[in-house]
Design an enzyme around this catalytic site. Structure first.
Site, PDB file in Angstrom:
ATOM      1  N   ARG A 215       0.930  -1.261   0.062  1.00  0.00           N
ATOM      2  CA  ARG A 215      -0.007   0.016   0.066  1.00  0.00           C
ATOM      3  C   ARG A 215       1.080   0.715   0.258  1.00  0.00           C
ATOM      4  NH1 ARG A 215      -5.541  -1.584   2.619  1.00  0.00           N
ATOM      5  NH2 ARG A 215      -5.413  -3.949   1.938  1.00  0.00           N
ATOM      6  N   GLU A 217       1.127   3.466   1.161  1.00  0.00           N
ATOM      7  CA  GLU A 217       0.679   4.737   2.552  1.00  0.00           C
ATOM      8  C   GLU A 217       1.747   6.315   2.742  1.00  0.00           C
ATOM      9  OE1 GLU A 217      -1.600   3.951   4.355  1.00  0.00           O
ATOM     10  OE2 GLU A 217      -2.233   2.286   4.576  1.00  0.00           O
ATOM     11  N   ARG A 223       0.940   2.067  12.618  1.00  0.00           N
ATOM     12  CA  ARG A 223       0.444   0.881  12.848  1.00  0.00           C
ATOM     13  C   ARG A 223       0.538   0.931  10.866  1.00  0.00           C
ATOM     14  NH1 ARG A 223      -6.139   1.418  14.279  1.00  0.00           N
ATOM     15  NH2 ARG A 223      -6.502   2.976  12.261  1.00  0.00           N
ATOM     16  N   HIS A 224       1.099   1.452  10.233  1.00  0.00           N
ATOM     17  CA  HIS A 224       0.678   1.622   8.654  1.00  0.00           C
ATOM     18  C   HIS A 224       2.564   1.407   8.401  1.00  0.00           C
ATOM     19  CE1 HIS A 224      -2.906   3.154   9.108  1.00  0.00           C
ATOM     20  NE2 HIS A 224      -3.419   2.271   8.333  1.00  0.00           N
ATOM     21  N   GLU A 359      -8.101  -1.708  14.793  1.00  0.00           N
ATOM     22  CA  GLU A 359      -8.592  -2.400  13.724  1.00  0.00           C
ATOM     23  C   GLU A 359      -7.151  -3.486  13.204  1.00  0.00           C
ATOM     24  OE1 GLU A 359      -9.306  -0.233   9.795  1.00  0.00           O
ATOM     25  OE2 GLU A 359      -8.227  -1.947   9.022  1.00  0.00           O
ATOM     26  N   SER A 362     -10.408  -6.198   9.039  1.00  0.00           N
ATOM     27  CA  SER A 362     -11.468  -6.385   7.919  1.00  0.00           C
ATOM     28  C   SER A 362     -12.204  -7.456   7.295  1.00  0.00           C
ATOM     29  CB  SER A 362     -11.960  -4.660   7.142  1.00  0.00           C
ATOM     30  OG  SER A 362     -11.258  -4.564   6.214  1.00  0.00           O
ATOM     31  N   ARG A 410       0.526  -6.027  12.359  1.00  0.00           N
ATOM     32  CA  ARG A 410      -0.504  -5.935  13.048  1.00  0.00           C
ATOM     33  C   ARG A 410      -1.037  -6.684  14.694  1.00  0.00           C
ATOM     34  NH1 ARG A 410      -4.589  -1.336  10.943  1.00  0.00           N
ATOM     35  NH2 ARG A 410      -3.313  -0.361   9.984  1.00  0.00           N
TER      36      ARG A 410
END
Ligand code: AMO
Length: 436
Positions: A215, A217, A223-224, A359, A362, A410
């Site tokens: 990703r 980001e 957390r990324h 989170e 998902s 994570r």
């Protein structure tokens, strides 16, 4: 004569040997205290540390005078109950062999006694990883992977590997990494999403993958990452998304049990505990979550995205109200979810899995009706033609299905209460870091 490394035992095994027994050990000289007539070396291997003692009649004192910390050595000696370490064993040195010397100017302090900033630690990650705390983190991570895999295999899921070079993104254009692929632009996979759904159409029914996702980001957070390990499963013939939640509950409980059973030593070293939660985990709808936050002074409207700070707050509220660190946030507004999610009106069948205020994953029941799926792609502002490789299979019999995706990085971070996701990754990648 070279010491026979096939005879080598570990530092941990020394503790179970009797006094006077001959042993061969090998590892890193973590600490050296040479007092002239007596010297002590702390030998570190993967299993722990043991003290080596050179008495005044030791023939190779000259070598000890030159030995730099973090050199690799092999030794032969005799086990003895230590006078200093109550009940513990040390090894009286007879022979020492220098296998690989270390530069004495170490760029960081491996023991962690002298604090080093994360950036410098990561620049020297090969040394930083020698710190036993880091070994403990990756031992736990390894058990987590094993546990996830083992659980799903036992439940009849098939492991798969899907392409990481893709033609269209599943999780929104903002975080796609373009790659020059001969004369075209393609992308690095953001998730296994579209492929795991195609495997449901192929009739595999239950599949999972542990693999990398990418990703782009833009921001720096704790957390990324730009590359992370994505653990995904997909399940056919679901009645609704709750069938997926039930698998996650049992799987998460199993992971907590396995970590407690296999990693007691590592959890102790890291100063943390992992509680095994009770099933069922609370299901809190997105609308209820907004009400809970507003009851504590929040100013959110129904349909608003719940930001990082509010998510943390919600974790605390749920802990107080339900006495649990895990819960599902369900029935997300469709406006906040991706095109592949099944919806009814404005509400989707998408959910998040929350643990310790963050989170972890998902998922959703997916839209399996071809016409509705194509409509949703267009509604979300995407080009239908970019996705025909994915939507066309839905014309030929797609079963109702759902699944979830979780970051292993994570999960490890949260299980071990680490502050930064980078600590849970061997060689983390973020907007600034692509080495080592
Ligand atoms: P989502 O985009 O929410 O969903 O990602 C799922 C989980 O993957 C992890 N994750 C990340 N970890 C580290 N760095 C990142 N940049 C990053 N982005 C995501 C998080 C997150 O909860 N296809 C859906 C899943 C599904 O519906 O099955 C998806 O990828 O832990």
């Amino acid at each position: 004569m070279a010491l026979d490394l096939h005879q080598r035992i570990t530092t941990k095994e020394v503790q179970h040997r009797t006094d006077g027994e001959d042993v061969i050990l090998a590892g890193w000289a973590a600490e050296i205290r040479n007092l002239g007539k007596i010297a002590f070396i702390t030998l570190r291997d993967r299993e722990g540390v043991v003290q080596l003692t050179a008495l005044k009649d030791f023939a190779q004192f000259a070598l000890l005078n030159e030995l730099a910390k973090e050199s690799v050595i092999a030794i032969h000696g005799k086990v003895q109950t230590s006078k200093q370490k109550a009940g513990g064993k040390e090894v009286i040195l007879h022979d020492i062999e220098l296998i690989a010397k270390s530069d004495p100017n170490l760029p960081i302090d491996i023991s962690g006694t002298i604090p080093t900033g994360l950036d410098k630690r990561l620049d020297n990650r090969f040394l930083d990883l020698r710190n036993p705390r880091n070994l403990a983190i990756f031992k736990v991570r390894s058990i987590v992977n094993w546990s996830l895999r083992n659980f799903l295999a036992k439940e009849g899921f098939i492991e798969m590997q899907t392409p990481k070079i893709i033609s269209a993104g599943a999780e929104g254009g903002a975080t796609l990494f373009p790659v020059t692929y001969y004369d075209k632009t393609v992308y690095l996979a953001q998730s296994q999403q579209l492929y795991k759904q195609m495997m449901m159409i192929a009739g595999f029914e239950k599949i999972f993958e542990i693999g990398p996702s990418f990703r782009a980001e833009k921001s720096h957070t704790m957390r990324h990452l730009t590359e992370f390990t994505h653990f995904d499963f997909e399940l056919s013939f679901v009645k609704d998304e709750d069938d997926v939640l039930k698998v996650i509950e049992r799987m998460f409980v199993q992971v907590c049990k396995d970590v407690n059973e296999a990693c007691a030593e590592q959890l102790k070293l890291l100063g943390t505990t992992v509680e095994v939660p009770n099933i069922p985990f609370p299901r809190i709808t997105h609308a209820q979550a907004i009400d809970l936050l507003n009851a504590e002074g929040g100013k959110l409207r129904h349909g608003d995205d719940i930001g990082t700070e509010d998510e943390k707050k919600l974790g605390d509220i749920v802990k107080k109200k339900y006495d649990t660190e895990v819960y599902f946030l369900t029935k997300f507004p469709y406006a906040l979810r991706t095109f592949y999610t099944m919806t009814h009106g404005d509400i989707s069948r998408g959910f998040d899995f929350e643990y310790r205020g963050e989170e972890l994953a998902s998922g959703a029941q997916r839209e399996h009706r071809h016409d509705v799926l194509c409509k949703q792609i267009v509604e979300k502002g995407l080009k239908a033609k970019d996705f025909t490789f994915y939507t066309d299979p839905f014309k030929f019999g797609a079963p109702p299905h759902g699944g979830f995706g979780m970051g292993v990085d994570r999960l490890t971070k949260k299980l071990l209460n680490l502050e930064n996701i980078r600590d849970a990754v061997l060689f983390p990648r973020d907007p600034e870091r692509v080495v080592p």
